[in-house]
Design a protein around this motif. Structure first.
Motif, PDB file in Angstrom:
ATOM      1  N   UNK A  12      57.369  52.680  48.908  1.00 17.88           N
ATOM      2  CA  UNK A  12      57.487  54.003  48.536  1.00 17.88           C
ATOM      3  C   UNK A  12      56.285  54.852  48.349  1.00 17.88           C
ATOM      4  N   UNK A  13      55.211  54.199  47.784  1.00 15.57           N
ATOM      5  CA  UNK A  13      54.294  55.012  47.546  1.00 15.57           C
ATOM      6  C   UNK A  13      53.505  55.358  48.929  1.00 15.57           C
ATOM      7  N   UNK A  18      52.540  59.815  53.040  1.00 13.48           N
ATOM      8  CA  UNK A  18      52.426  60.111  54.406  1.00 13.48           C
ATOM      9  C   UNK A  18      53.402  61.328  54.542  1.00 13.48           C
ATOM     10  N   UNK A  19      54.308  61.730  53.287  1.00 11.38           N
ATOM     11  CA  UNK A  19      54.954  63.078  53.379  1.00 11.38           C
ATOM     12  C   UNK A  19      54.780  63.808  52.049  1.00 11.38           C
ATOM     13  N   UNK A  20      53.879  64.506  51.780  1.00 10.46           N
ATOM     14  CA  UNK A  20      53.351  64.826  50.549  1.00 10.46           C
ATOM     15  C   UNK A  20      54.340  66.116  50.152  1.00 10.46           C
ATOM     16  N   UNK A  42      64.518  60.543  51.149  1.00 13.83           N
ATOM     17  CA  UNK A  42      63.283  61.343  51.140  1.00 13.83           C
ATOM     18  C   UNK A  42      63.497  62.936  51.385  1.00 13.83           C
ATOM     19  N   UNK A  43      63.646  63.742  50.302  1.00 14.41           N
ATOM     20  CA  UNK A  43      63.833  65.011  50.493  1.00 14.41           C
ATOM     21  C   UNK A  43      63.006  65.880  50.064  1.00 14.41           C
ATOM     22  N   UNK A  44      63.225  67.164  50.132  1.00 23.95           N
ATOM     23  CA  UNK A  44      62.318  68.115  49.694  1.00 23.95           C
ATOM     24  C   UNK A  44      62.869  68.358  48.187  1.00 23.95           C
TER      25      UNK A  44
END
Length: 109
Positions: A12-13, A18-20, A42-44
Motif C-alpha cells: 500500500x505504501x 506512486x500516486x501522491x 485508490x481515490x482522490x
C-alpha cells in the motif's frame, strides 16, 4: 482492532508513493457468497473523508463501511496476481474469508 500485515503495509505504501494525489479508501460492497465485502480503493481525497491510521498509513473510511471495521485484518493474497484483501474477523465469512455476513440489527449506524 485493525491489523495490517507487513506485506500489505509495504504494498500500500508503494502504491501511494506512486500516486501522491490519491488516498486509500475502505469501502463496503454488496456481494460475495456471504453478502458483504470490504474493499480498498485508490481515490482522490474528499473533504468529507474520515480517516483511521494504522501503522502510519492513513485510510479514508466510507460512511457505509464505518460500522464494519472494528475487527479487520488487511492482508496480501498472492494468486495469479497480488491482491489486497480485508477480512472481517468478527463476522461469519465464506471460505475465501473476504465476504462476510452481519446481523444488521446489531450494528450502530
Amino acid at each position: 482492532m485493525i491489523k495490517i500485515s507487513k506485506e500489505a503495509e509495504l504494498k500500500i505504501n508503494d502504491v501511494l508513493k506512486n500516486n501522491p494525489d490519491k488516498i486509500a479508501r475502505i469501502i463496503l460492497k454488496k456481494g460475495g457468497c456471504a453478502g458483504n465485502i470490504l474493499a480498498l480503493m485508490l481515490v482522490k481525497k474528499n473533504s468529507n473523508d474520515e480517516f483511521v491510521e494504522i501503522n502510519n498509513l492513513k485510510f479514508a473510511i466510507s460512511k457505509e463501511a464505518k460500522s464494519y471495521i472494528n475487527d479487520i485484518s488487511i492482508e496480501v493474497k498472492n494468486s495469479l496476481g497480488v491482491e489486497i484483501i480485508i477480512r472481517n474477523l468478527s463476522a461469519a465469512t465464506c471460505k475465501c474469508g473476504k465476504s462476510f455476513k452481519y446481523d444488521s440489527s446489531n450494528l450502530e449506524r
